[in-house]
Design a protein around this motif. Structure first.
Motif, PDB file in Angstrom:
ATOM      1  N   THR A 125       0.822  -1.208   0.000  1.00 29.39           N
ATOM      2  CA  THR A 125       0.000   0.000   0.000  1.00 29.39           C
ATOM      3  C   THR A 125       0.858   1.260   0.000  1.00 29.39           C
ATOM      4  OG1 THR A 125      -1.795  -1.117   1.163  1.00 29.39           O
ATOM      5  CG2 THR A 125      -1.770   1.288   1.256  1.00 29.39           C
ATOM      6  N   ASP A 214      -6.209  -6.610   3.475  1.00 33.93           N
ATOM      7  CA  ASP A 214      -6.923  -6.203   2.266  1.00 33.93           C
ATOM      8  C   ASP A 214      -7.842  -7.324   1.785  1.00 33.93           C
ATOM      9  OD1 ASP A 214      -5.358  -3.983   2.588  1.00 33.93           O
ATOM     10  OD2 ASP A 214      -3.916  -4.556   1.041  1.00 33.93           O
ATOM     11  N   GLU A 239      -6.929   0.945  -0.315  1.00 36.41           N
ATOM     12  CA  GLU A 239      -5.527   0.564  -0.250  1.00 36.41           C
ATOM     13  C   GLU A 239      -4.926   0.518  -1.656  1.00 36.41           C
ATOM     14  OE1 GLU A 239      -4.278   0.318   2.703  1.00 36.41           O
ATOM     15  OE2 GLU A 239      -6.197   0.340   3.760  1.00 36.41           O
TER      16      GLU A 239
END
Length: 294
Positions: A125, A214, A239
């Motif tokens: 990210t 995620d 993200e």
């Protein structure tokens, strides 16, 4: 569960991708994009150095189904791996000349700074704190943080339910999700490991009640659980995944950005998705608008 109905045996497919040889080199993990053997670069650039060396070291993860999972042949497979191979091919480097370096979340900046890898593609990210140490090319994908729980758990319905349930939540050291979950959980209830597979084991054995990261990473873990886990399906962050390079290397950054745009235009990006994460999440994402290289 509808998610599991989308695909049967997706993780088996992800693993067996590594068993099918195709493309132009002897590498057997996934597909191998055409290698641009005639490409020339400005002397002194990272691209020129790597092209001359004829090989590249790439950091990725080895424990994340659909994005970066070590295959039965010892090579990683997944969307991140395919994106990395596209970049290498544009520099004239075939897939069999890539040295894959396992790169868990907590060491991603370190391996770039120390020159242990040439770039990192590892569900990475983009954020301001990391930009203090390295530079990012991209993003090439946008995920969202979510929760994974046991299939029969009806108490945890989203991040706002975690405190009321006094739930212990697992993530990995050095990750963005580990920081952001602090908004919803007392620090004493956050459990950190070095890889997400250990979080899945902790959920399975009841040491924690939820795993957070995620959504695309959790999709792979849910599918691998064979019905033990489920995805809550309520993303609560955005993200943007970027490709990590040495801080300030704007020429290499721009080369990667241009390569991603080209891949989105000629179908290579779509193929990379469908061959990997698309086995579980069939809707092909749109390549996000790249940040400026600086």
């Amino acid at each position: 569960m509808r998610l599991r109905g989308l695909v049967v045996g997706a993780v088996t497919a992800a693993l067996t991708l590594s068993m099918a040889a195709c493309g132009e080199s002897s590498d057997s993990s996934g597909s191998n994009p055409p290698v641009n053997t005639e490409v020339q670069f400005e002397a002194g650039t990272k691209m020129a150095d790597l092209k001359q060396a004829g090989k590249v070291k790439i950091g990725t993860k080895f424990d994340q189904p659909l994005f970066g999972l070590k295959g039965l042949d010892g090579k990683p497979t997944g969307f991140d791996v395919e994106v990395a191979k596209l970049i290498a091919a544009k520099m004239g480097i075939s897939a069999d000349k890539i040295e894959w370096v396992e790169t868990p979340s907590k060491v991603r900046e370190e391996v770039i700074e120390q020159g242990k890898v040439d770039f990192v593609v590892a569900t990475y990210t983009i954020n301001e704190k990391r930009k203090e140490r390295i530079s990012f090319a991209g993003p090439y994908y946008e995920a969202g943080q979510d929760l994974m729980v046991k299939k029969d758990d009806s108490t945890i319905t989203g991040p706002d339910a975690l405190k009321a349930a006094n739930a212990k939540v697992c993530s990995v050291t050095g990750s963005t999700p580990a920081e952001k979950i602090k908004t919803y959980v007392d620090a004493a209830n956050i459990v950190l490991f070095d890889v997400y597979s250990k979080c899945a084991d902790a959920l399975r054995t009841g040491q924690v009640q939820a795993v957070t990261t995620d959504n695309v990473i959790l999709l792979g873990l849910v599918d691998a659980s064979k019905g033990e886990f489920k995805l809550i399906g309520k993303p609560f962050t955005k993200e943007p995944y970027g490709i990590g390079v040495k801080k300030g290397d704007t020429k290499f950054c721009q080369f990667i950005v241009d390569t991603l745009k080209s891949a989105a235009g000629d179908g290579a990006y779509e193929k990379a998705w469908k061959d990997t994460a698309g086995k579980v999440a069939p809707n092909v994402p749109t390549l996000p608008t790249a940040d400026a290289c600086k």
